[in-house]
Design a protein around this motif. Structure first.
Motif, PDB file in Angstrom:
ATOM      1  N   GLY A  16      -1.130  -2.649  -8.495  1.00 30.04           N
ATOM      2  CA  GLY A  16      -0.601  -1.279  -8.518  1.00 30.04           C
ATOM      3  C   GLY A  16       0.870  -1.189  -8.243  1.00 30.04           C
ATOM      4  O   GLY A  16       1.426  -0.093  -8.149  1.00 30.04           O
ATOM      5  N   ASN A  17       1.551  -2.331  -8.095  1.00 28.52           N
ATOM      6  CA  ASN A  17       2.973  -2.322  -7.753  1.00 28.52           C
ATOM      7  C   ASN A  17       3.845  -2.931  -8.843  1.00 28.52           C
ATOM      8  O   ASN A  17       4.970  -3.328  -8.588  1.00 28.52           O
ATOM      9  N   ASN A  59       3.587   5.676  -5.981  1.00 32.36           N
ATOM     10  CA  ASN A  59       3.199   5.840  -7.388  1.00 32.36           C
ATOM     11  C   ASN A  59       2.241   7.015  -7.557  1.00 32.36           C
ATOM     12  O   ASN A  59       2.315   7.762  -8.533  1.00 32.36           O
ATOM     13  N   LEU A 102      -3.881  -4.153  -4.530  1.00 28.46           N
ATOM     14  CA  LEU A 102      -2.555  -3.721  -4.095  1.00 28.46           C
ATOM     15  C   LEU A 102      -1.470  -4.284  -5.005  1.00 28.46           C
ATOM     16  O   LEU A 102      -0.532  -3.582  -5.381  1.00 28.46           O
ATOM     17  N   LEU A 120       1.926   1.896  -3.465  1.00 28.83           N
ATOM     18  CA  LEU A 120       0.852   2.542  -4.224  1.00 28.83           C
ATOM     19  C   LEU A 120       0.872   4.048  -3.983  1.00 28.83           C
ATOM     20  O   LEU A 120       0.716   4.846  -4.910  1.00 28.83           O
ATOM     21  N   LYS A 156      -7.249   3.324  -7.372  1.00 31.60           N
ATOM     22  CA  LYS A 156      -7.132   2.126  -6.538  1.00 31.60           C
ATOM     23  C   LYS A 156      -7.013   2.484  -5.057  1.00 31.60           C
ATOM     24  O   LYS A 156      -7.582   1.815  -4.199  1.00 31.60           O
ATOM     25  N   GLN A 208       0.835  -1.201   0.000  1.00 33.92           N
ATOM     26  CA  GLN A 208       0.000   0.000   0.000  1.00 33.92           C
ATOM     27  C   GLN A 208       0.875   1.260   0.000  1.00 33.92           C
ATOM     28  O   GLN A 208       0.547   2.251  -0.652  1.00 33.92           O
ATOM     29  N   VAL A 252      -3.529   4.381 -10.079  1.00 32.04           N
ATOM     30  CA  VAL A 252      -3.209   4.110  -8.688  1.00 32.04           C
ATOM     31  C   VAL A 252      -4.065   4.948  -7.743  1.00 32.04           C
ATOM     32  O   VAL A 252      -4.512   4.470  -6.699  1.00 32.04           O
TER      33      VAL A 252
END
Length: 518
Positions: free
Chosen positions: A516-517, A49, A513, A46, A237, A43, A234
């Motif tokens: 988004g990585n 980002n 999660l 994220l 998200k 997280q 992101v």
């Protein structure tokens, strides 16, 4: 010695073995770092980002431009890089303490240098610490702390020299040192090294630095465009991951307050008092309960299946440590289905002679009430389990292991792997575990215990069966809530639905999660 005596002796032996095996597994989980800490870092990544989204950093003539600074502060905070570095360093410190503690325990037990499992555990933790240092250095460099970053990376290089798996770290760190000292020794493989060993925001910032040093404006512009698209996704998200749990928390809290108030006013006529204190008419004794639980569940799960799977792996010369994410998920899915089929088969034959069963046994009926109990149970579980989990985190720190499926869910981008994970966690597990722990165990225990006692004991056994010491307390609370829903609704569909919703919420969050990585 008659057949009945032999059966009882075997049951006692299997019980001792099962208890011993479970104790060893729980102890081994204590030697593992918690997966929850890794989830929190996902997280954090994220958030990193999201910091690159230009709408957070550039003024706009749009009349709604003042929304973005407020949204930025809510989603990523005032100092996201500093906060991220702090979180990485705290996890590194905690893992280092865990590593030292394991080494200390092994020395006190006289196992130093002799236990391959202890060596593997410390090496695994050491690899995680190395990954953290790699990223801590980038966070330091991006905040202008170049000397601190170089010191972090230099120490990592020194450690990597003595590790068989340290080559990639060594090469990647060497590239980063060259970039932030503007050396001319950057090679054609530097870009490949960054792309292969870094991800998310860390990869983006390292590539941006590389393109700046090598004066590649076109590549830098393309990279920034790609990052803007990623950053915008992101942000969405983060909104989803952050807002939905808060909504569930608020609804669950209000529901608890409302139901508690109704209980105080209406007492025995309240919703929470429905079927209160009413047990099940159980035709079998403790021996049958033990056979199903010890032989049908623990022996099959912890002894029989590992032996069978070990023979299969050996026969086909498969190394389980070299399986990719999809193969790990397929392996877990097959293993879980195998456990479920064998356990349910043993359950069936153990109680077959008591057919037909009394009313309410294994009741599964789709009604509005069953759905209401399932959804209501899930919503009330959110605030209660969150509170217990926060307390639990303070008690255990970063030791105690966790569900091994969680890191796989975070790392898996394969749609088939996600589908199989969903089938395992959100369909197979709720059906099988509710059938065993609520449908059979809880109901059977009401022959010997009051309903609240059966709920507590079955909840504790449910938690222990997950073999994660750090999760015993929150899982016991969750198991008790599932038991409460089952005893009040008298319908397995309710507890299965609640269980499925809980696992689905966790799994979907992990998918978000993880996606988004990349």
């Amino acid at each position: 010695m008659n057949l009945q005596t032999i059966k009882r002796v075997l049951l006692v032996i299997l019980t001792i073995i099962a208890v011993g095996q479970t104790t060893v597994s729980l102890f081994n989980s204590w030697q593992q770092p918690q997966t929850q800490s890794r989830i929190e870092l996902y997280q954090t990544n994220l958030v990193l980002n999201a910091t690159e989204w230009k709408k957070f950093t550039e003024a706009s003539s749009n009349k709604d431009a003042d929304i973005y600074p407020k949204l930025r502060e809510q989603l990523i905070g005032k100092e996201p890089l500093k906060n991220a570095q702090k979180q990485y360093e705290e996890l590194k410190t905690s893992l280092t303490k865990t590593q030292d503690s394991i080494k200390g325990d092994s020395l006190r037990d006289g196992k130093a240098g002799r236990s391959s499992s202890i060596l593997a555990q410390t090496e695994r933790i050491g690899s995680i610490v190395d990954e953290l240092d790699l990223r801590i250095g980038i966070l330091q460099a991006e905040q202008g702390q170049t000397n601190a970053a170089l010191e972090t990376w230099t120490n990592l290089i020194e450690r990597s020299k003595f590790k068989t798996d340290g080559l990639n770290n060594f090469k990647t760190v060497a590239v980063l040192i060259d970039l932030w000292t503007d050396k001319s020794s950057i090679t054609a493989t530097s870009e490949t090294q960054i792309k292969a060993n870094l991800d998310g925001w860390f990869k983006y910032r390292s590539l941006a630095k590389l393109y700046q040093v090598e004066q590649r404006p076109a590549d830098l512009a393309n990279l920034e465009l790609q990052q803007q698209n990623i950053a915008e996704q992101v942000v969405n998200k983060l909104l989803l991951v952050g807002v939905l749990p808060v909504i569930g928390l608020l609804i669950g809290t209000l529901l608890i307050l409302g139901l508690t108030l109704q209980l105080a006013i209406r007492k025995k006529r309240s919703i929470l008092a429905t079927n209160s204190g009413i047990g099940w008419k159980t035709p079998w004794d403790i021996e049958t309960i033990s056979i199903v639980l010890i032989v049908g569940f623990f022996t099959v799960k912890d002894i029989v299946l590992p032996i069978v799977l070990g023979l299969i792996l050996s026969l086909f010369q498969i190394n389980p440590t070299k399986l990719d994410n999809l193969q790990q998920v397929m392996f877990s899915f097959v293993a879980y289905i195998g456990i479920a089929v064998l356990a349910v088969t043993i359950l069936f034959f153990a109680i077959k002679k008591y057919f037909p069963l009394p009313p309410d046994w294994f009741k599964f009926k789709l009604t509005p009430q069953s759905i209401a109990w399932g959804i209501g149970g899930y919503l009330t579980a959110i605030p209660l389990v969150i509170i217990i989990s926060l307390i639990n985190q303070q008690l255990w720190g970063d030791r105690g292991g966790g569900n091994p499926i969680l890191p796989v869910a975070l790392q898996g981008q394969d749609n088939l792997a996600k589908f199989l994970l969903f089938l395992t966690a959100c369909i197979a597990a709720p059906i099988f575990e509710e059938l065993i722990f609520r449908g059979f165990l809880l109901a059977s225990l009401t022959r010997y215990l009051p309903v609240w006692g059966a709920i507590t004991v079955s909840g504790l056994i449910f938690a222990v069966a997950h073999l994660s010491l750090s999760e015993v307390i929150p899982l016991t609370v969750l198991g008790m809530l599932l038991g409460f829903v089952y005893t009040r609704s008298r319908n397995l569909l309710s507890s299965m639905l609640m269980h499925a919703l809980w696992n689905s919420g966790t799994l979907i969050t992990l998918f978000i999660l993880g996606s988004g990585n990349s």
